[in-house]
Design a protein around this motif. Sequence first.
Motif, short mmCIF file in Angstrom:
data_model
loop_
_atom_site.label_atom_id
_atom_site.label_comp_id
_atom_site.label_asym_id
_atom_site.label_seq_id
_atom_site.Cartn_x
_atom_site.Cartn_y
_atom_site.Cartn_z
N ASN A 169 1.05 -1.01 -0.05
CA ASN A 169 -0.42 0.28 0.45
C ASN A 169 0.62 1.38 -0.26
OD1 ASN A 169 -2.55 -1.47 0.43
ND2 ASN A 169 -1.74 -1.47 2.05
N LYS A 170 1.43 1.21 -0.58
CA LYS A 170 2.59 2.46 -0.67
C LYS A 170 2.77 3.38 -2.12
CE LYS A 170 5.00 1.32 2.94
NZ LYS A 170 3.92 -0.39 2.82
N VAL A 171 2.27 4.31 -2.08
CA VAL A 171 2.19 4.89 -3.59
C VAL A 171 4.24 6.19 -3.62
CG1 VAL A 171 0.54 6.68 -4.62
CG2 VAL A 171 -0.32 4.82 -3.29
N VAL A 185 -2.66 6.70 -16.22
CA VAL A 185 -1.73 7.22 -15.44
C VAL A 185 -1.60 5.17 -14.65
CG1 VAL A 185 -2.34 9.51 -15.18
CG2 VAL A 185 -4.21 7.65 -13.46
N PRO A 186 -0.45 5.73 -13.37
CA PRO A 186 -0.28 4.89 -12.20
C PRO A 186 -1.00 3.93 -11.78
CG PRO A 186 1.53 5.76 -12.80
CD PRO A 186 0.68 6.36 -13.69
N GLU A 187 -2.09 2.70 -11.70
CA GLU A 187 -2.64 2.33 -10.60
C GLU A 187 -1.63 1.01 -10.05
OE1 GLU A 187 -6.67 0.98 -11.92
OE2 GLU A 187 -6.73 2.74 -13.48
N TRP A 188 -1.09 1.55 -8.32
CA TRP A 188 0.17 1.35 -8.37
C TRP A 188 -0.78 -0.07 -7.25
CZ3 TRP A 188 4.57 2.44 -9.23
CH2 TRP A 188 4.88 3.78 -10.39
N SER A 189 0.46 -1.53 -7.78
CA SER A 189 0.27 -2.65 -6.71
C SER A 189 -0.19 -2.44 -5.26
CB SER A 189 0.81 -3.23 -6.58
OG SER A 189 0.97 -4.06 -8.66
N THR A 190 -0.33 -3.47 -4.69
CA THR A 190 -1.07 -2.61 -3.14
C THR A 190 -0.56 -3.90 -1.67
OG1 THR A 190 -3.39 -3.22 -2.95
CG2 THR A 190 -3.19 -1.05 -3.51
N ALA A 191 -0.13 -5.04 -2.97
CA ALA A 191 0.60 -5.73 -1.68
C ALA A 191 1.30 -5.42 -2.00
CB ALA A 191 0.16 -6.95 -2.58
N VAL A 215 5.09 4.56 -20.11
CA VAL A 215 4.07 3.47 -19.07
C VAL A 215 3.98 2.64 -18.70
CG1 VAL A 215 3.26 1.41 -20.55
CG2 VAL A 215 4.60 3.23 -22.22
N PHE A 216 2.83 2.43 -17.94
CA PHE A 216 2.69 1.95 -16.77
C PHE A 216 2.21 -0.07 -16.61
CE2 PHE A 216 0.39 -0.02 -12.74
CZ PHE A 216 1.54 0.07 -12.23
N VAL A 217 3.06 -0.57 -16.36
CA VAL A 217 2.57 -2.74 -16.41
C VAL A 217 2.18 -2.31 -15.18
CG1 VAL A 217 3.70 -3.89 -17.25
CG2 VAL A 217 3.86 -2.19 -18.33
N ARG A 218 1.24 -3.13 -14.39
CA ARG A 218 0.78 -3.09 -13.81
C ARG A 218 1.37 -4.88 -13.28
NH1 ARG A 218 -3.24 -1.55 -9.51
NH2 ARG A 218 -3.86 -3.60 -8.04
N GLY A 219 1.68 -4.79 -12.10
CA GLY A 219 2.45 -6.18 -12.25
C GLY A 219 1.52 -7.12 -11.07
#
Length: 220
Positions: A169-171, A185-191, A215-219
Amino acid sequence: MSTALERLTTAYYNSGEVSVANPGGLAGNGHVVNFPALCADVGTVFAGLQAAVDAIAGVTAAAAAAGASATAAAGSAAAAAASAATFVKATTAEIRAAANDTHFITPKGQADAALPQNLVDGATVPWDMGLGWNAEWTIGVTGRALLRPTSSHRGWTSILGVTQGAGGNKVPDFSAITIRWLGGVPEWSTAAAARDLVILTCTDETVGAPVYDGVFVRGS
């Protein structure tokens, strides 16, 4: 050769009509006899000149051979030194700096230069691309700010791996960097330990104000 040379240099052969007074004339059918004679005289003069040139060349070659044999060892050493100075492998730092235009790059050198550096997490996180245009960052607290990269080069594409620190949960804060996000825009992973990728292509390398397409690639 003197007779042929005299005929060629004294207008013996001319455009007038052939006659007893003008035996070298080409008009009035004079060319039937005089044109072949003219060609023969040219050949005779040329052969004489060629013989003189060959004689001079022989003397020059002999002198050059004598000088070359005296300096051959020194010349070989100089050539070897020049060759060694010309073919120099670029260092990792030189490849990343993209400033040297004389040293050659090997596949391994390119691979080494592309290895990611580990960014130091903190309230602000600097990224000197001269130490690695790819990077990894483990973010420990929400709001950590990635500073504007330095030593960026137009046309280069960089990959930043952002890993969530303990608890997740760090942005991260990218507001200091001018990025045109392609695809949203990035939607950051939270785990915790989740890893996202940010791919940046520099479109303007102005020092202090670089611009990127992102380019944002969500893990996962």
